[in-house]
Design an enzyme around this catalytic site. Structure first.
Site, PDB file in Angstrom:
ATOM      1  N   LYS A  10       0.833  -1.200   0.000  1.00  0.00           N
ATOM      2  CA  LYS A  10       0.000   0.000   0.000  1.00  0.00           C
ATOM      3  C   LYS A  10       0.879   1.265   0.000  1.00  0.00           C
ATOM      4  O   LYS A  10       2.087   1.173   0.240  1.00  0.00           O
ATOM      5  CB  LYS A  10      -0.928  -0.044   1.229  1.00  0.00           C
ATOM      6  CG  LYS A  10      -1.902  -1.244   1.207  1.00  0.00           C
ATOM      7  CD  LYS A  10      -2.798  -1.244   2.445  1.00  0.00           C
ATOM      8  CE  LYS A  10      -3.769  -2.414   2.453  1.00  0.00           C
ATOM      9  NZ  LYS A  10      -4.637  -2.438   3.656  1.00  0.00           N
ATOM     10  N   PHE A  58     -15.352   3.668   8.363  1.00  0.00           N
ATOM     11  CA  PHE A  58     -14.006   4.024   7.895  1.00  0.00           C
ATOM     12  C   PHE A  58     -13.846   3.856   6.388  1.00  0.00           C
ATOM     13  O   PHE A  58     -12.746   4.037   5.854  1.00  0.00           O
ATOM     14  CB  PHE A  58     -12.948   3.181   8.631  1.00  0.00           C
ATOM     15  CG  PHE A  58     -13.156   1.689   8.497  1.00  0.00           C
ATOM     16  CD1 PHE A  58     -12.693   0.992   7.396  1.00  0.00           C
ATOM     17  CD2 PHE A  58     -13.827   0.973   9.498  1.00  0.00           C
ATOM     18  CE1 PHE A  58     -12.886  -0.370   7.273  1.00  0.00           C
ATOM     19  CE2 PHE A  58     -14.025  -0.401   9.377  1.00  0.00           C
ATOM     20  CZ  PHE A  58     -13.548  -1.069   8.257  1.00  0.00           C
ATOM     21  N   ARG A  91      -0.750 -14.866   4.064  1.00  0.00           N
ATOM     22  CA  ARG A  91      -1.517 -14.266   5.175  1.00  0.00           C
ATOM     23  C   ARG A  91      -0.771 -14.441   6.508  1.00  0.00           C
ATOM     24  O   ARG A  91      -0.786 -13.562   7.362  1.00  0.00           O
ATOM     25  CB  ARG A  91      -2.905 -14.914   5.300  1.00  0.00           C
ATOM     26  CG  ARG A  91      -3.899 -14.482   4.246  1.00  0.00           C
ATOM     27  CD  ARG A  91      -4.435 -13.087   4.396  1.00  0.00           C
ATOM     28  NE  ARG A  91      -5.430 -12.913   5.429  1.00  0.00           N
ATOM     29  CZ  ARG A  91      -6.282 -11.890   5.483  1.00  0.00           C
ATOM     30  NH1 ARG A  91      -6.272 -10.946   4.563  1.00  0.00           N
ATOM     31  NH2 ARG A  91      -7.147 -11.795   6.456  1.00  0.00           N
ATOM     32  N   THR A  97      -5.282  -8.143  10.621  1.00  0.00           N
ATOM     33  CA  THR A  97      -5.694  -6.854  10.056  1.00  0.00           C
ATOM     34  C   THR A  97      -5.283  -5.682  10.961  1.00  0.00           C
ATOM     35  O   THR A  97      -4.750  -4.678  10.485  1.00  0.00           O
ATOM     36  CB  THR A  97      -7.235  -6.845   9.886  1.00  0.00           C
ATOM     37  OG1 THR A  97      -7.620  -8.019   9.168  1.00  0.00           O
ATOM     38  CG2 THR A  97      -7.694  -5.624   9.139  1.00  0.00           C
ATOM     39  N   ARG A 108       2.637  -6.730   9.153  1.00  0.00           N
ATOM     40  CA  ARG A 108       1.770  -5.689   9.730  1.00  0.00           C
ATOM     41  C   ARG A 108       2.147  -5.394  11.178  1.00  0.00           C
ATOM     42  O   ARG A 108       2.091  -4.240  11.620  1.00  0.00           O
ATOM     43  CB  ARG A 108       0.305  -6.127   9.633  1.00  0.00           C
ATOM     44  CG  ARG A 108      -0.243  -6.058   8.205  1.00  0.00           C
ATOM     45  CD  ARG A 108      -1.586  -6.711   8.110  1.00  0.00           C
ATOM     46  NE  ARG A 108      -2.303  -6.394   6.872  1.00  0.00           N
ATOM     47  CZ  ARG A 108      -3.475  -6.904   6.546  1.00  0.00           C
ATOM     48  NH1 ARG A 108      -4.067  -7.778   7.347  1.00  0.00           N
ATOM     49  NH2 ARG A 108      -4.068  -6.570   5.422  1.00  0.00           N
ATOM     50  N   ASN A 122      -1.955  -0.551   7.503  1.00  0.00           N
ATOM     51  CA  ASN A 122      -1.263  -1.824   7.735  1.00  0.00           C
ATOM     52  C   ASN A 122      -0.381  -2.300   6.587  1.00  0.00           C
ATOM     53  O   ASN A 122      -0.097  -3.478   6.459  1.00  0.00           O
ATOM     54  CB  ASN A 122      -2.267  -2.899   8.172  1.00  0.00           C
ATOM     55  CG  ASN A 122      -3.408  -3.055   7.182  1.00  0.00           C
ATOM     56  OD1 ASN A 122      -3.342  -2.543   6.089  1.00  0.00           O
ATOM     57  ND2 ASN A 122      -4.447  -3.788   7.579  1.00  0.00           N
ATOM     58  N   HIS A 125      -1.746  -5.556   1.636  1.00  0.00           N
ATOM     59  CA  HIS A 125      -2.978  -6.322   1.496  1.00  0.00           C
ATOM     60  C   HIS A 125      -2.605  -7.709   1.014  1.00  0.00           C
ATOM     61  O   HIS A 125      -1.672  -7.857   0.222  1.00  0.00           O
ATOM     62  CB  HIS A 125      -3.910  -5.680   0.456  1.00  0.00           C
ATOM     63  CG  HIS A 125      -5.019  -6.597   0.050  1.00  0.00           C
ATOM     64  ND1 HIS A 125      -6.151  -6.755   0.824  1.00  0.00           N
ATOM     65  CD2 HIS A 125      -5.133  -7.461  -0.993  1.00  0.00           C
ATOM     66  CE1 HIS A 125      -6.925  -7.671   0.256  1.00  0.00           C
ATOM     67  NE2 HIS A 125      -6.330  -8.122  -0.849  1.00  0.00           N
TER      68      HIS A 125
HETATM   69  P1  TYD Z   1     -10.477  -6.456   5.880  1.00  0.00           P
HETATM   70  O1  TYD Z   1     -10.768  -6.865   4.476  1.00  0.00           O
HETATM   71  O2  TYD Z   1     -11.497  -6.746   6.937  1.00  0.00           O
HETATM   72  O3  TYD Z   1      -9.095  -7.110   6.398  1.00  0.00           O
HETATM   73  P2  TYD Z   1      -7.782  -7.609   5.642  1.00  0.00           P
HETATM   74  O4  TYD Z   1      -7.114  -6.420   5.010  1.00  0.00           O
HETATM   75  O5  TYD Z   1      -6.922  -8.200   6.736  1.00  0.00           O
HETATM   76  O6  TYD Z   1      -8.213  -8.635   4.637  1.00  0.00           O
HETATM   77  O7  TYD Z   1     -10.192  -4.894   5.923  1.00  0.00           O
HETATM   78  C1  TYD Z   1      -9.625  -4.216   4.839  1.00  0.00           C
HETATM   79  C2  TYD Z   1      -8.828  -3.037   5.353  1.00  0.00           C
HETATM   80  O8  TYD Z   1      -9.683  -2.117   6.021  1.00  0.00           O
HETATM   81  C3  TYD Z   1      -7.780  -3.405   6.381  1.00  0.00           C
HETATM   82  O9  TYD Z   1      -6.584  -3.896   5.803  1.00  0.00           O
HETATM   83  C4  TYD Z   1      -7.612  -2.127   7.127  1.00  0.00           C
HETATM   84  C5  TYD Z   1      -8.992  -1.498   7.092  1.00  0.00           C
HETATM   85  N1  TYD Z   1      -9.758  -1.718   8.346  1.00  0.00           N
HETATM   86  C6  TYD Z   1      -9.737  -0.733   9.320  1.00  0.00           C
HETATM   87  O10 TYD Z   1      -9.066   0.295   9.150  1.00  0.00           O
HETATM   88  N2  TYD Z   1     -10.461  -0.915  10.463  1.00  0.00           N
HETATM   89  C7  TYD Z   1     -11.196  -2.035  10.696  1.00  0.00           C
HETATM   90  O11 TYD Z   1     -11.830  -2.141  11.774  1.00  0.00           O
HETATM   91  C8  TYD Z   1     -11.211  -3.055   9.689  1.00  0.00           C
HETATM   92  C9  TYD Z   1     -11.990  -4.316   9.915  1.00  0.00           C
HETATM   93  C10 TYD Z   1     -10.475  -2.856   8.527  1.00  0.00           C
END
Ligand code: TYD
Length: 166
Positions: A10, A58, A91, A97, A108, A122, A125
């Site tokens: 990212k 968000f 992963r 996350t 992360r 983070n 992705h």
């Molecule tokens: P998600 O698809 O739930 O997780 P991942 O990236 O681990 O597959 O969420 C997408 C992105 O949204 C995540 O990388 C960061 C952001 N996010 C937040 O900022 N706050 C949150 O509470 C969640 C669930 C996600």
């Protein structure tokens, strides 16, 4: 099972010069990189990528984050990793996350942070399951950008104008 998975570094990962570090960590998986590019995440592609989160408080900030608007670095690095259990292996190294909950040795956990707004910044992705991987790979890449055939393709005749070196 042989799988493919999408990784995005990212905009925060790029502006903080973490690319080399992240790629080194991911090389521990011994998976093969079968596609890679630096590209812009347009609003449309960012919204489609995170379509499952539409409606979350968000969401808008998340879209701005992926577009690079929070970091003055409007690009991402997109990669496809391919090989045995690619999704789980990537992963595992990526971590949870929420960077505060992610294992401190994960990508992360090492480099992520939580913005004052609460958004998880983070760094990377990684696709979460085979269906998501397919949807995401097809969103970010065209078949000819990938060096192996991972999903069925069809031939389409299109009249297009392309740019070439002058
Ligand atoms: P998600 O698809 O739930 O997780 P991942 O990236 O681990 O597959 O969420 C997408 C992105 O949204 C995540 O990388 C960061 C952001 N996010 C937040 O900022 N706050 C949150 O509470 C969640 C669930 C996600």
């Amino acid at each position: 099972m042989i799988q493919q998975t999408l990784v995005l570094i990212k905009p925060d990962g790029l502006i903080r010069s973490l690319t080399g570090n992240i790629l080194t960590r991911l090389s521990e998986t011994k998976l093969e990189i079968v596609a890679g590019k630096v590209c812009r995440a347009t609003r449309e592609i960012a919204e489609q990528h995170y379509a499952h989160l539409k409606g979350q408080p968000f969401f808008n900030e998340l879209i701005q984050y992926l577009q690079g608007e929070l970091h003055e670095r409007r690009k991402v690095m997109a990669l496809i990793y391919w090989g045995e259990d690619a999704i789980a292996k990537v992963r595992e190294l990526t971590g949870e996350t929420n960077p505060e909950k992610a294992s401190p040795t994960s990508i992360r956990g090492s480099f992520g942070r939580i913005r004052t707004t609460g958004l998880f910044e983070n760094v990377v992705h990684a696709s979460s399951d085979p269906l998501e991987a397919e949807r995401e790979i097809k969103l970010w890449f065209q078949p000819d950008e990938i060096i192996i055939d991972i999903y069925p393709t069809k031939k389409a005749k299109k009249e297009v104008t392309v740019r070439e070196w002058s």
